[in-house]
Each structure stands twice: as C-alpha cells, then as structure tokens.
Design a protein around this motif. Structure first.
Motif, PDB file in Angstrom:
ATOM      1  N   LEU A 214       0.746  -1.280  -0.215  1.00  0.00           N
ATOM      2  CA  LEU A 214       0.028  -0.201   0.143  1.00  0.00           C
ATOM      3  C   LEU A 214       0.717   1.299   0.124  1.00  0.00           C
ATOM      4  O   LEU A 214       1.973   1.169   0.693  1.00  0.00           O
ATOM      5  CB  LEU A 214      -0.931   0.026   0.935  1.00  0.00           C
ATOM      6  CG  LEU A 214      -1.955  -1.093   1.346  1.00  0.00           C
ATOM      7  CD1 LEU A 214      -2.836  -0.944   2.613  1.00  0.00           C
ATOM      8  CD2 LEU A 214      -2.712  -0.979   0.032  1.00  0.00           C
ATOM      9  N   THR A 215       0.549   2.345  -0.854  1.00  0.00           N
ATOM     10  CA  THR A 215       1.144   3.446  -0.884  1.00  0.00           C
ATOM     11  C   THR A 215       0.314   4.695  -0.361  1.00  0.00           C
ATOM     12  O   THR A 215      -1.040   4.571  -0.758  1.00  0.00           O
ATOM     13  CB  THR A 215       1.822   3.681  -2.372  1.00  0.00           C
ATOM     14  OG1 THR A 215       2.669   2.616  -2.704  1.00  0.00           O
ATOM     15  CG2 THR A 215       2.520   4.966  -2.518  1.00  0.00           C
ATOM     16  N   PHE A 235       8.372   5.090   9.268  1.00  0.00           N
ATOM     17  CA  PHE A 235       9.086   4.036   8.946  1.00  0.00           C
ATOM     18  C   PHE A 235      10.325   3.854  10.245  1.00  0.00           C
ATOM     19  O   PHE A 235      10.846   3.004  10.229  1.00  0.00           O
ATOM     20  CB  PHE A 235       9.859   3.873   7.799  1.00  0.00           C
ATOM     21  CG  PHE A 235      10.837   5.016   7.445  1.00  0.00           C
ATOM     22  CD1 PHE A 235      11.976   4.790   7.804  1.00  0.00           C
ATOM     23  CD2 PHE A 235      10.518   6.431   6.853  1.00  0.00           C
ATOM     24  CE1 PHE A 235      12.974   5.679   7.592  1.00  0.00           C
ATOM     25  CE2 PHE A 235      11.452   7.357   6.734  1.00  0.00           C
ATOM     26  CZ  PHE A 235      12.809   7.140   7.151  1.00  0.00           C
ATOM     27  N   LYS A 236      10.387   4.988  10.790  1.00  0.00           N
ATOM     28  CA  LYS A 236      11.405   5.128  11.968  1.00  0.00           C
ATOM     29  C   LYS A 236      11.113   4.383  13.212  1.00  0.00           C
ATOM     30  O   LYS A 236      11.621   3.851  13.906  1.00  0.00           O
ATOM     31  CB  LYS A 236      11.886   6.520  12.197  1.00  0.00           C
ATOM     32  CG  LYS A 236      12.480   7.304  11.237  1.00  0.00           C
ATOM     33  CD  LYS A 236      12.862   8.813  11.691  1.00  0.00           C
ATOM     34  CE  LYS A 236      13.412   9.436  10.514  1.00  0.00           C
ATOM     35  NZ  LYS A 236      14.001  10.942  10.955  1.00  0.00           N
ATOM     36  N   ARG A 237       9.580   4.548  13.443  1.00  0.00           N
ATOM     37  CA  ARG A 237       8.971   3.965  14.327  1.00  0.00           C
ATOM     38  C   ARG A 237       8.360   2.368  14.264  1.00  0.00           C
ATOM     39  O   ARG A 237       7.713   2.083  15.044  1.00  0.00           O
ATOM     40  CB  ARG A 237       8.161   4.834  15.003  1.00  0.00           C
ATOM     41  CG  ARG A 237       8.669   5.990  15.735  1.00  0.00           C
ATOM     42  CD  ARG A 237       7.682   7.212  16.201  1.00  0.00           C
ATOM     43  NE  ARG A 237       6.690   6.747  16.998  1.00  0.00           N
ATOM     44  CZ  ARG A 237       5.512   7.136  17.330  1.00  0.00           C
ATOM     45  NH1 ARG A 237       5.001   7.801  16.602  1.00  0.00           N
ATOM     46  NH2 ARG A 237       4.888   6.628  18.111  1.00  0.00           N
ATOM     47  N   ASN A 238       8.279   2.378  12.796  1.00  0.00           N
ATOM     48  CA  ASN A 238       7.519   0.934  12.446  1.00  0.00           C
ATOM     49  C   ASN A 238       5.832   1.115  12.708  1.00  0.00           C
ATOM     50  O   ASN A 238       5.780   0.218  13.226  1.00  0.00           O
ATOM     51  CB  ASN A 238       8.101  -0.106  12.888  1.00  0.00           C
ATOM     52  CG  ASN A 238       9.591  -0.612  12.135  1.00  0.00           C
ATOM     53  OD1 ASN A 238       9.632  -0.121  10.891  1.00  0.00           O
ATOM     54  ND2 ASN A 238      10.493  -1.307  12.862  1.00  0.00           N
ATOM     55  N   ARG A 239       5.536   2.281  12.599  1.00  0.00           N
ATOM     56  CA  ARG A 239       4.054   2.528  12.732  1.00  0.00           C
ATOM     57  C   ARG A 239       3.316   2.928  11.765  1.00  0.00           C
ATOM     58  O   ARG A 239       3.903   3.601  10.886  1.00  0.00           O
ATOM     59  CB  ARG A 239       3.782   3.370  14.241  1.00  0.00           C
ATOM     60  CG  ARG A 239       4.443   2.831  15.504  1.00  0.00           C
ATOM     61  CD  ARG A 239       4.199   3.662  16.657  1.00  0.00           C
ATOM     62  NE  ARG A 239       3.293   3.718  17.216  1.00  0.00           N
ATOM     63  CZ  ARG A 239       2.676   2.769  18.042  1.00  0.00           C
ATOM     64  NH1 ARG A 239       3.565   1.846  18.586  1.00  0.00           N
ATOM     65  NH2 ARG A 239       1.552   2.840  18.459  1.00  0.00           N
ATOM     66  N   ARG A 282       7.878   1.483   5.242  1.00  0.00           N
ATOM     67  CA  ARG A 282       8.612   2.230   4.487  1.00  0.00           C
ATOM     68  C   ARG A 282       8.243   3.822   4.415  1.00  0.00           C
ATOM     69  O   ARG A 282       6.706   3.934   4.862  1.00  0.00           O
ATOM     70  CB  ARG A 282       8.756   1.723   3.236  1.00  0.00           C
ATOM     71  CG  ARG A 282       9.514   0.359   3.126  1.00  0.00           C
ATOM     72  CD  ARG A 282       9.533  -0.160   1.592  1.00  0.00           C
ATOM     73  NE  ARG A 282      10.165  -1.424   1.629  1.00  0.00           N
ATOM     74  CZ  ARG A 282      10.288  -2.212   0.419  1.00  0.00           C
ATOM     75  NH1 ARG A 282      10.255  -1.745  -0.728  1.00  0.00           N
ATOM     76  NH2 ARG A 282      10.833  -3.287   0.556  1.00  0.00           N
ATOM     77  N   LYS A 283       8.851   4.445   3.847  1.00  0.00           N
ATOM     78  CA  LYS A 283       8.159   5.688   3.747  1.00  0.00           C
ATOM     79  C   LYS A 283       7.106   6.104   2.840  1.00  0.00           C
ATOM     80  O   LYS A 283       7.019   5.713   1.672  1.00  0.00           O
ATOM     81  CB  LYS A 283       9.484   6.898   3.360  1.00  0.00           C
ATOM     82  CG  LYS A 283       8.957   8.284   3.082  1.00  0.00           C
ATOM     83  CD  LYS A 283      10.229   9.271   2.657  1.00  0.00           C
ATOM     84  CE  LYS A 283       9.516  10.638   2.681  1.00  0.00           C
ATOM     85  NZ  LYS A 283      10.938  11.469   2.101  1.00  0.00           N
TER      86      LYS A 283
END
Length: 302
Positions: A214-215, A235-239, A282-283
């Motif tokens: 999903l984007t 993506f830094k916190r994987n949330r 991801r971003k």
C-alpha cells in the motif's frame, strides 16, 4: 221256261250290258295306273341314278380323304421322327453342354479358390509382418516405459525426500509462528512475519491470504474483498495509520505496530474477524497481507 232260266237270262243280259258300259272306264283307270307306275318308276330310277352318282362322288371324296389322311399320317410320322431325332440330338447336346458347364464351373471355382488362397496368404504374410512390427514397437515402448518408470521411481523417491524435507521445514516454520491478541482483543491466528512464513500459512490452508503493498494515496486500494487506504507511515518507529472500508463502513486503525494483527469484522461475509498484518513500514508505504476466513457466512457484529 222255268224261273231259273228266266233269271239266268235276265242276269246274263244285264251283265253284258254292264260290261259294255264299264269297259272304257276300266281302260282309263288302267292307263292312269300304268302312267302313274311309269312315273313312279321313272322317279325312282332318277332317284336311284342320283343316289348312285352321289354315292360315287362320296366314294371319290372318301378316297381323296383317305389319300389325304394317309399323306397326313405319313407327314406326321415323318415329323414325329424328325422331332424325335432333334430331341435326341438336343438331349445329347444338352448333356454335353451340361458337362462342359460343370467342367467350366469347376475350373473357375478352382481358379477363384487359388486366387483367394494367394490373397489370403499374402494378407496373412502382411498381417504377420505388421504384427511383428507392432510387437517390436510394443516391446520398444515397453522398454522405454520400464526405463521411464525407473526414472519416475527415482524421481518419486527424490520428490518424497524433497517433500519430507519441505514438510520438515514447514513444520519447523509453523512451530516458529506464534499467536497473539489482536487490536480488538480477539486471539488471532498464526502470524507470519515474512514471505516464508506466509507460504507456510498458505500450506496449512486454514485461511485465505492476500499480499499487498500500500502506498499513501488520496483514494483507497482494493485488497481481497475490502478497500484499504494508507493514511500515515512512520518507518522510523515502524508504525502506521490506515482506513478500512468494509460493509459500506469506514474504520480507522490508528498508530498500529508492524506484525500486530489489525482485526475487524465484515458482518455480511464471516463470523470470524478479518486480520490485516503489516510486516514492513517504509516511507509512505507499507507491505503486508490480509487474512480472511475461508468459511464466508453472515455473522454478527461485535
């Protein structure tokens, strides 16, 4: 003069007068009788002459008829004799023709039998040749099949080994999977964290699985039989935060972690909850899968 003399005289005189008076008439009667006798005699004579002439003519006709009959008898006898001779000749010719026909039929039958025998012999030779070729082909195919069977047996043994190895890997992979409580407080199914584990889940066949990427967009994307829209990806916190559209209703799942079952019910489809798992953030993008119950029935809303 006595009375007798007187009487005699009277009678005598009377007789003489009577005789004198009847004599011309007697002559006339006698003439007529004589003429009649002569006429009758002449008539009888003429009849006799005619009868004799007719008899002579009849005798001539009878003689002619006898001659004709004799001639006809002779001709008939000759004709019968000729017919007998011709019949005997015909019988002889018929007998000879019959014998010739029999002989010709026998020769023709022998010739036909010889041709048939030759053809049958040729066909038998051809059939034996074809049969021998077919037997050779069958033998060759049998040898090939035996060799192929040997190869297949080897392949089956190898496949069995591979299957056993795969099954062992699958069992180990399944053993490494774990269950957890979803965001709705319902115990989830086994959770896959990567593609290998997801393949193991598919092998188990307990649920149906739909992978997605999903984007972040302005419109929802279809995953399986629902719509999902990515709202936020950290993506830094994987949330992540996403909005789910099912049963014409929108449900927002906010600030969820990776490998955490995001649960929701699709009342019109199943009794058990759907589970959406994100394995990677991801971003502006997330990667994961949707797990749906295999039994699709109308359920209750919790």
């Amino acid at each position: 003069m006595s009375s007798e003399n007187v009487t005699t005289n009277v009678t005598g005189e009377g007789n003489d007068e009577s005789k004198g008076r009847s004599f011309p008439w007697a002559i006339a009667v006698l003439g007529v009788g004589l003429a009649a006798s002569l006429g009758v005699g002449a008539y009888q004579h003429m009849n006799l002459v005619n009868t004799r002439m007719q008899t002579a003519a009849l005798e001539r006709e009878v003689a002619t008829l006898r001659q004709t009959l004799n001639s006809s008898d002779l001709n008939m006898t000759q004709t019968l004799s000729a017919l007998r001779t011709e019949l005997d000749s015909t019988r002889k010719e018929t007998a000879s023709s019959t014998e010739k026909a029999k002989e010709l039929a026998r020769r023709q039958a022998e010739a036909i039998a010889a041709r048939v025998t030759n053809k049958l012999s040729q066909r038998q030779d051809e059939h034996q040749k074809v049969l021998a070729e077919e037997l050779d082909q069958i033998k060759s195919r049998a040898d090939q099949a035996t060799a192929r069977l040997t190869d297949i047996t080897t392949e089956v043994g190898s496949v069995r080994t591979d299957v056993a190895s795969t099954r062992s890997d699958l069992d180990r992979t399944v053993a490494e999977l774990h269950r957890t409580t979803g965001d709705m407080g319902v115990m989830s199914g086994l959770i896959a964290t990567n593609g290998k584990e997801l393949s193991a889940l598919r092998e188990l066949g307990e649920r149906e699985y739909f992978e997605f990427t999903l984007t972040k967009t302005s419109a929802p994307q279809r995953v399986g039989d629902i719509l999902v829209q990515l709202k936020k990806a950290d993506f830094k916190r994987n949330r992540f935060t996403m909005e789910i559209v099912a049963d014409d209703k929108k449900v927002e799942k906010k600030d969820k972690n990776i490998n955490e079952p995001v649960q929701f019910y699709v009342v019109s489809k199943a009794r058990q909850p759907y589970e959406l798992v994100v394995n990677e953030v991801r971003k502006d993008q997330v990667i994961g899968y949707l797990a749906t119950p295999k039994v699709k029935v109308a359920g209750r809303k919790l």
